[in-house]
Design an enzyme around this catalytic site. Structure first.
Site, PDB file in Angstrom:
ATOM      1  N   ALA A  50     -64.916 -46.810 -19.373  1.00  0.00           N
ATOM      2  CA  ALA A  50     -66.255 -47.319 -19.671  1.00  0.00           C
ATOM      3  C   ALA A  50     -67.344 -46.273 -19.526  1.00  0.00           C
ATOM      4  O   ALA A  50     -68.485 -46.509 -19.930  1.00  0.00           O
ATOM      5  CB  ALA A  50     -66.571 -48.507 -18.766  1.00  0.00           C
TER       6      ALA A  50
ATOM      7  N   ALA B 246     -44.489 -15.853 -58.531  1.00  0.00           N
ATOM      8  CA  ALA B 246     -45.751 -15.545 -57.849  1.00  0.00           C
ATOM      9  C   ALA B 246     -46.944 -15.956 -58.701  1.00  0.00           C
ATOM     10  O   ALA B 246     -46.968 -15.767 -59.914  1.00  0.00           O
ATOM     11  CB  ALA B 246     -45.816 -14.053 -57.542  1.00  0.00           C
TER      12      ALA B 246
ATOM     13  N   ARG C 250     -48.815 -18.111 -74.649  1.00  0.00           N
ATOM     14  CA  ARG C 250     -49.648 -16.907 -74.510  1.00  0.00           C
ATOM     15  C   ARG C 250     -50.301 -16.580 -75.848  1.00  0.00           C
ATOM     16  O   ARG C 250     -49.765 -16.928 -76.906  1.00  0.00           O
ATOM     17  CB  ARG C 250     -48.803 -15.695 -74.133  1.00  0.00           C
ATOM     18  CG  ARG C 250     -47.944 -15.804 -72.903  1.00  0.00           C
ATOM     19  CD  ARG C 250     -47.123 -14.539 -72.765  1.00  0.00           C
ATOM     20  NE  ARG C 250     -46.157 -14.602 -71.681  1.00  0.00           N
ATOM     21  CZ  ARG C 250     -45.062 -13.882 -71.639  1.00  0.00           C
ATOM     22  NH1 ARG C 250     -44.764 -13.055 -72.642  1.00  0.00           N
ATOM     23  NH2 ARG C 250     -44.248 -13.970 -70.614  1.00  0.00           N
TER      24      ARG C 250
ATOM     25  N   ARG D  45     -71.118 -35.206 -19.998  1.00  0.00           N
ATOM     26  CA  ARG D  45     -70.866 -33.770 -19.918  1.00  0.00           C
ATOM     27  C   ARG D  45     -70.137 -33.241 -21.151  1.00  0.00           C
ATOM     28  O   ARG D  45     -70.142 -32.039 -21.418  1.00  0.00           O
ATOM     29  CB  ARG D  45     -70.050 -33.458 -18.657  1.00  0.00           C
ATOM     30  CG  ARG D  45     -70.856 -33.557 -17.372  1.00  0.00           C
ATOM     31  CD  ARG D  45     -69.973 -33.460 -16.143  1.00  0.00           C
ATOM     32  NE  ARG D  45     -69.222 -32.216 -16.122  1.00  0.00           N
ATOM     33  CZ  ARG D  45     -68.218 -31.990 -15.273  1.00  0.00           C
ATOM     34  NH1 ARG D  45     -67.850 -32.931 -14.406  1.00  0.00           N
ATOM     35  NH2 ARG D  45     -67.587 -30.832 -15.299  1.00  0.00           N
TER      36      ARG D  45
ATOM     37  N   GLY E 193     -69.873 -48.944 -11.010  1.00  0.00           N
ATOM     38  CA  GLY E 193     -68.866 -48.337 -10.163  1.00  0.00           C
ATOM     39  C   GLY E 193     -67.451 -48.722 -10.537  1.00  0.00           C
ATOM     40  O   GLY E 193     -67.221 -49.648 -11.321  1.00  0.00           O
TER      41      GLY E 193
ATOM     42  N   ASN F  59     -58.276 -38.210  -3.181  1.00  0.00           N
ATOM     43  CA  ASN F  59     -58.009 -39.429  -3.933  1.00  0.00           C
ATOM     44  C   ASN F  59     -58.031 -39.143  -5.431  1.00  0.00           C
ATOM     45  O   ASN F  59     -59.029 -38.662  -5.961  1.00  0.00           O
ATOM     46  CB  ASN F  59     -59.073 -40.480  -3.582  1.00  0.00           C
ATOM     47  CG  ASN F  59     -58.933 -41.744  -4.396  1.00  0.00           C
ATOM     48  OD1 ASN F  59     -57.842 -42.105  -4.828  1.00  0.00           O
ATOM     49  ND2 ASN F  59     -60.053 -42.415  -4.606  1.00  0.00           N
TER      50      ASN F  59
END
Length: 452
Positions: free
Chosen positions: A16, A368, A428, A21, A83, A175
């Site tokens: 939540a 190529a 061509r 930051r 909290g 913790n």
């Protein structure tokens, strides 16, 4: 009344927070590690425990988390955010009727191993029946972590850093925030937590102190600091990425792949490598790559959403985009890009080629500079190249078009119509020959330049 569920596990994941930051419009827990949102890394580990219920507590940018979860977990909204204890309370309604074990996890702590979660649950169900199990760790620098004061493996006191005495701050056992408790104990204890502290918040850790005051006991389980590292900034996100990549590289080599310069190879969360695969330096794997045995991926290649069969060779400087499927012993060479391209067994595109929306038959050779012109500005079209076909250099295949089996397309051709099996196609302009013209031109230009 809802049926009660015992001997089961539920996970409550807290997500939540605003993550200020990170300085991002994307929710913190959705920032990717190895191409996968950190929250989904954690959810995958949770799923290995086969939980009966999963609840994600959301607040800021809840819509983003809901979209990422795609219905895989229930959501509980914490608003306002008062909290960690208050956050866990918000999951109570979603766990109504559940009477099993509850794991409390954090969406920004993504690398908790399933074995660690299982150890917490096992400790909770040990014969001495602790009220709460706290997951603790000893970091190199305790920083601002809350402290866990213990006697053996029993928790004497939990205290947040800002509320700790100097003696308590000298304790190195910290913790992690992760806990396990029986549902019936968890919510009864949370109902008694107050905000009588420096931050005026409802601390989750207070359930331990309340249980202790009741004459019950709480236990500690221990974790490697790397397994409970939280991510709160871009720098910590980068550190987590580096940690994950180190683990993946070691795993790949242990499973039989050779990495020529491991620190330069970047994997995705779902990269799969076979045995005797060789990865040269500076290779990047995006999501969705599966590589079979005996494949060589040469330096500076980027591969995403591709399936590569045994014995193939890719690169150097190749880019394989999603939808690429290489058959056995196919070869993609330098500066070749593929997208939704299926190459049959032994097919080759060795240099400077774009193959998009194309099927290439077995043993066909793509010269190529060849490109499949697959987009007209509005729609995509496919090109089909038959087995053993030979496409001469600098050819443009304008889709939709089919090149037949054993057909040859002469170099420099722009093919707009199908080529039949065994046919030679030349598109061509006729060559104009003027003997001596170049000599006369050079003489004239040199004379002109000399006169200036």
């Amino acid at each position: 009344m809802a049926a009660r569920m015992s001997n089961a596990i539920a996970a409550v994941i807290l997500a939540a927070g605003k993550g200020t930051r990170m300085k991002s419009d994307l929710h913190k827990v959705l920032h990717p590690i190895a191409g996968r949102p950190m929250l989904l890394h954690l959810m995958a580990s949770v799923d290995e425990l086969n939980p009966a219920k999963k609840v994600v507590v959301v607040g800021d940018k809840a819509d983003q988390i809901e979209a990422a979860l795609n219905g895989s977990a229930a959501l509980a909204v914490q608003e306002p955010q008062l909290g960690t204890g208050h956050a866990v309370q918000q999951a109570e309604a979603a766990l109504a009727g559940f009477d099993g074990d509850v794991l409390i996890l954090y969406g920004d702590v993504p690398f908790v191993p399933p074995a660690t979660m299982r150890a917490m649950v096992d400790r909770l169900n040990a014969p001495d029946a602790p009220a709460v199990v706290v997951l603790a760790f000893e970091p190199a620098d305790p920083l601002q972590y809350g402290r866990v004061i213990t006697d053996g493996d029993r928790v004497v006191k939990m205290v947040e850093h800002k509320d700790a005495t100097e003696a308590e701050r000298a304790v190195r056992l910290c913790n992690s925030g992760l806990m396990a408790a029986k549902a019936r104990d968890l919510f009864a204890l949370l109902a008694r937590v107050t905000d009588d502290n420096a931050a005026k918040e409802y601390y989750l850790v207070d359930i331990v102190n309340i249980a202790n005051a009741d004459g019950r006991h709480c236990a500690v389980a221990r974790a490697d600091p790397a397994d409970v590292a939280g991510i709160n900034s871009r720098a910590e996100l980068a550190a987590a990425e580096a940690q994950w990549q180190r683990f993946k590289r070691e795993e790949a080599m242990a499973e039989g792949a050779s990495l020529r310069a491991p620190e330069t190879v970047w994997f995705s969360w779902d990269t799969e490598l076979g045995r005797d695969v060789t990865i040269e330096p500076n290779v990047v794997f995006g999501p969705g790559v599966t590589i079979a045995d005996n494949v060589i991926v040469k330096a500076y290649s980027h591969i995403e959403g591709a399936t590569i069969a045994a014995g193939c060779e890719v690169g150097p400087f190749a880019r394989l985009r999603p939808g690429t499927v290489l058959g056995e012993k196919a070869k993609i060479g330098n500066f070749v890009e593929t997208k939704k391209a299926e190459l049959g067994k032994g097919a080759k595109a060795n240099h400077l080629t774009y193959l998009g929306d194309v099927t290439v038959g077995a043993n066909a050779n793509i010269g190529a500079g060849t490109i499949t012109c697959n987009y007209d500005g509005y729609f995509k079209y496919r090109t089909e190249i038959g087995e053993n076909a030979f496409i001469g250099s600098n050819s443009a295949l304008v889709a939709p078009v089919k090149i037949g089996r054993d057909a040859i397309v002469g170099a420099g051709s722009a093919v707009t119509r199908d080529v039949a099996d065994g046919e030679l196609r030349l598109v061509r302009g006729e060559q104009l020959v003027k003997p001596g013209w170049a000599d006369r031109f050079h003489d004239a230009m040199r004379k002109k330049k000399a006169e200036k």
